[in-house]
Design an enzyme around this catalytic site. Structure first.
Site, PDB file in Angstrom:
ATOM      1  N   ARG A  71       1.490   0.591  -0.042  1.00  0.00           N
ATOM      2  CA  ARG A  71       2.221   0.010   1.080  1.00  0.00           C
ATOM      3  C   ARG A  71       2.032   0.791   2.383  1.00  0.00           C
ATOM      4  O   ARG A  71       1.645   0.247   3.398  1.00  0.00           O
ATOM      5  CB  ARG A  71       3.701  -0.033   0.711  1.00  0.00           C
ATOM      6  CG  ARG A  71       4.573  -0.846   1.588  1.00  0.00           C
ATOM      7  CD  ARG A  71       5.974  -0.815   1.032  1.00  0.00           C
ATOM      8  NE  ARG A  71       5.982  -0.811  -0.424  1.00  0.00           N
ATOM      9  CZ  ARG A  71       5.888  -1.895  -1.161  1.00  0.00           C
ATOM     10  NH1 ARG A  71       5.813  -3.064  -0.582  1.00  0.00           N
ATOM     11  NH2 ARG A  71       5.887  -1.818  -2.468  1.00  0.00           N
ATOM     12  N   THR A  72       2.281   2.072   2.316  1.00  0.00           N
ATOM     13  CA  THR A  72       2.210   2.883   3.538  1.00  0.00           C
ATOM     14  C   THR A  72       0.768   2.933   4.059  1.00  0.00           C
ATOM     15  O   THR A  72       0.517   2.813   5.253  1.00  0.00           O
ATOM     16  CB  THR A  72       2.730   4.309   3.267  1.00  0.00           C
ATOM     17  OG1 THR A  72       4.031   4.201   2.706  1.00  0.00           O
ATOM     18  CG2 THR A  72       2.800   5.124   4.530  1.00  0.00           C
ATOM     19  N   LYS A  86     -12.101  18.999  -6.086  1.00  0.00           N
ATOM     20  CA  LYS A  86     -13.004  20.140  -6.321  1.00  0.00           C
ATOM     21  C   LYS A  86     -12.323  21.455  -5.959  1.00  0.00           C
ATOM     22  O   LYS A  86     -12.948  22.496  -5.953  1.00  0.00           O
ATOM     23  CB  LYS A  86     -14.267  19.981  -5.466  1.00  0.00           C
ATOM     24  CG  LYS A  86     -15.094  18.764  -5.807  1.00  0.00           C
ATOM     25  CD  LYS A  86     -16.219  18.617  -4.795  1.00  0.00           C
ATOM     26  CE  LYS A  86     -16.863  17.259  -4.917  1.00  0.00           C
ATOM     27  NZ  LYS A  86     -17.621  16.912  -3.701  1.00  0.00           N
ATOM     28  N   ARG A 108      -0.764  11.589   3.397  1.00  0.00           N
ATOM     29  CA  ARG A 108       0.269  11.625   2.350  1.00  0.00           C
ATOM     30  C   ARG A 108      -0.166  12.662   1.319  1.00  0.00           C
ATOM     31  O   ARG A 108      -1.347  12.724   0.960  1.00  0.00           O
ATOM     32  CB  ARG A 108       0.432  10.279   1.688  1.00  0.00           C
ATOM     33  CG  ARG A 108       1.246  10.392   0.402  1.00  0.00           C
ATOM     34  CD  ARG A 108       1.810   9.097  -0.049  1.00  0.00           C
ATOM     35  NE  ARG A 108       2.854   8.643   0.851  1.00  0.00           N
ATOM     36  CZ  ARG A 108       3.790   7.760   0.505  1.00  0.00           C
ATOM     37  NH1 ARG A 108       3.811   7.261  -0.691  1.00  0.00           N
ATOM     38  NH2 ARG A 108       4.687   7.373   1.370  1.00  0.00           N
ATOM     39  N   HIS A 166       9.396  11.525   5.347  1.00  0.00           N
ATOM     40  CA  HIS A 166       8.577  10.327   5.475  1.00  0.00           C
ATOM     41  C   HIS A 166       8.940   9.722   6.828  1.00  0.00           C
ATOM     42  O   HIS A 166       9.619   8.688   6.898  1.00  0.00           O
ATOM     43  CB  HIS A 166       8.893   9.374   4.312  1.00  0.00           C
ATOM     44  CG  HIS A 166       7.921   8.243   4.166  1.00  0.00           C
ATOM     45  ND1 HIS A 166       6.870   8.034   5.031  1.00  0.00           N
ATOM     46  CD2 HIS A 166       7.856   7.249   3.246  1.00  0.00           C
ATOM     47  CE1 HIS A 166       6.214   6.961   4.652  1.00  0.00           C
ATOM     48  NE2 HIS A 166       6.775   6.470   3.575  1.00  0.00           N
TER      49      HIS A 166
END
Lengths: 140, 308
Positions: free
Chosen positions: B51-52, B80, B101, B129
């Site tokens: 969604r974001t 890695k 995120r 957020h």
């Protein structure tokens, strides 16, 4: 036991008995070339017992962390064998790499080469929070 | 250079500016179609969030810009063992703005210290957020026409729900806001928010254990999901996940102009029959999220529709 007075340097007085070695490491005194004396369990009228640290021939040490470790410490700056300035320590606004964030969800738990920085969030209650995850120093 | 890491990084004036800009974008979409032409948004999503991420991408595309990035840590160099600092230093050479995120709290803060371009925190674990907070403010502003003088009910997981903590902090800056906390004892709002926000700012609030007893008072009802990933203990999650469910029966006593919000995704905390109620605003909320992200991108990039 007799320890000579210093001509120029810094004396950290009224350290809570038993905390001097912790402060020695926090201030990085082990990395200095000059003479450093640690006096443990000295007799104190005010405190009963206290620790003292004497650092000879240097005045250039960042002492900010002292306020966090022990706010009752007195710092005496010695010049020509006399006390040139005496001050009581205050809680520092930020402390860097003195304590580690223990929040397992904090980025500091995985990111390499990152400073562990805590910011004073509440002076009255002496609360520090991690600048990254905002966890309280004692939350984890 | 300005970043958006914490919802409180923005002043009330800056938020007002963005709300008005987003309003104008909604009213005059064509005016903004090219404002980010030749600009690139990098979406660095170290954990999945459809969604974001899509909202950010849609926002940038609607501004005429382009998008690059990855949508999980597995497809990035962090698999890695690369640090966040290194990844961001590399990517900030390729993009004009970054939305990030990360599952670890504070990761976007680390990124902002190393980045050469603005960084937007698109969610860091259970911490912040900020674009969800902007979305919530935009929804309230659009649906109510104001951000002051109202009673806001927050329901569900108030302990771990970061969106709840952020909306409390953000809305506490406006006049005459009353908060009603609706949660089981185990998921009540943390004490430090009560002290730092409500008590320090002398904001009126109350805590209740059922939705029904406060329903007629509410102007906003902000529902939240009890999230499995915020619990260390599976048994606690199972015991509490169905604590508060909104249905059409409970809504009978609600105001006619109540605005029901939810950050989504929902599981079962809002009965699907509620979706048809005109007071359900949670799908509109996602749309508002795109427009406020457009306003945010424009603001951080320093572009405007009037430049040419």
């Amino acid at each position: 036991m007799k320890i000579d007075s210093i001509k120029n340097g810094i004396v950290l007085d009224h350290i809570q008995a038993g905390k001097s070695m912790q402060i020695y490491h926090y201030l990085g005194l082990d990395k200095l070339d000059c003479s450093v004396a640690i006096i443990k369990n000295a007799v104190s009228n005010k405190m009963g017992k206290k620790d003292i640290i004497k650092i000879a021939d240097t005045l250039d040490i960042n002492l900010d962390v002292l306020g966090y470790v022990d706010p009752d410490i007195t710092v005496c700056y010695i010049k020509d064998s006399k006390i040139a300035k005496k001050k009581h320590v205050e809680l520092p606004e930020r402390i860097t790499n003195i304590i580690r964030c223990k929040n397992p969800r904090c980025i500091t738990s995985v990111e390499r080469g990152i400073d562990h920085v805590f910011k004073l969030a509440d002076r009255e209650n002496r609360i520090y929070r991690c600048i990254y995850c905002e966890a309280k120093k004692s939350e984890y | 250079m300005k970043h958006l890491i914490d919802p409180m990084d923005l002043s009330v004036q800056e938020i007002d500016h963005m709300l008005h800009l987003a309003d104008d974008i909604i009213a005059h979409k064509e005016k903004y179609r090219e404002v980010c032409r030749y600009k690139k948004l990098a979406t660095l999503f170290f954990e999945p969030s459809t969604r974001t991420r899509l909202s950010f991408e849609a926002a940038m595309l609607e501004l005429g810009g382009s998008v690059l990035g990855f949508s999980s840590a597995d497809s990035s160099s962090s698999a890695k063992g690369e640090s966040v600092s290194d990844t961001v230093q590399v990517v900030s050479g390729y993009a004009d703005i970054i939305a990030m995120r990360h599952p670890k709290e504070g990761a976007p803060h680390v990124a902002a210290r190393r980045s050469m371009v603005p960084v937007i925190n698109a969610g860091d674990g259970g911490h912040n957020h900020p674009t969800q907070t902007l979305t919530d403010l935009m929804t309230i502003y659009r649906e109510k026409g104001r951000l002051d003088n109202m009673t806001i009910g927050l329901c569900g997981d108030l302990k771990f729900g970061r969106t709840v903590h952020s909306i409390i902090k953000a809305m506490s800056r406006y006049e005459n806001i009353h908060f009603v906390m609706i949660s089981p004892e185990e998921l009540r709002l943390p004490e430090y928010i009560i002290k730092d926000v409500f008590e320090k700012k002398q904001i009126s609030y109350k805590e209740v254990r059922t939705m029904e007893e406060v329903m007629p008072e509410l102007d906003i009802l902000y529902m939240t999901r009890v999230q499995r990933e915020r619990f260390f203990n599976e048994a606690d999650y199972i015991r509490l996940k169905d604590s508060f469910i909104l249905d059409t029966y409970k809504l009978k006593r609600a105001k006619q102009d109540l605005c029901i919000m939810h950050p989504l995704p929902r599981v079962n905390e809002i009965d699907i029959k509620v979706d048809d109620d005109p007071r359900a605003c949670y799908f509109k909320q996602t749309l508002y999220g795109k427009y406020i992200r457009m306003a945010l991108i424009m603001t951080l990039l320093g572009v405007s529709a009037d430049e040419d």
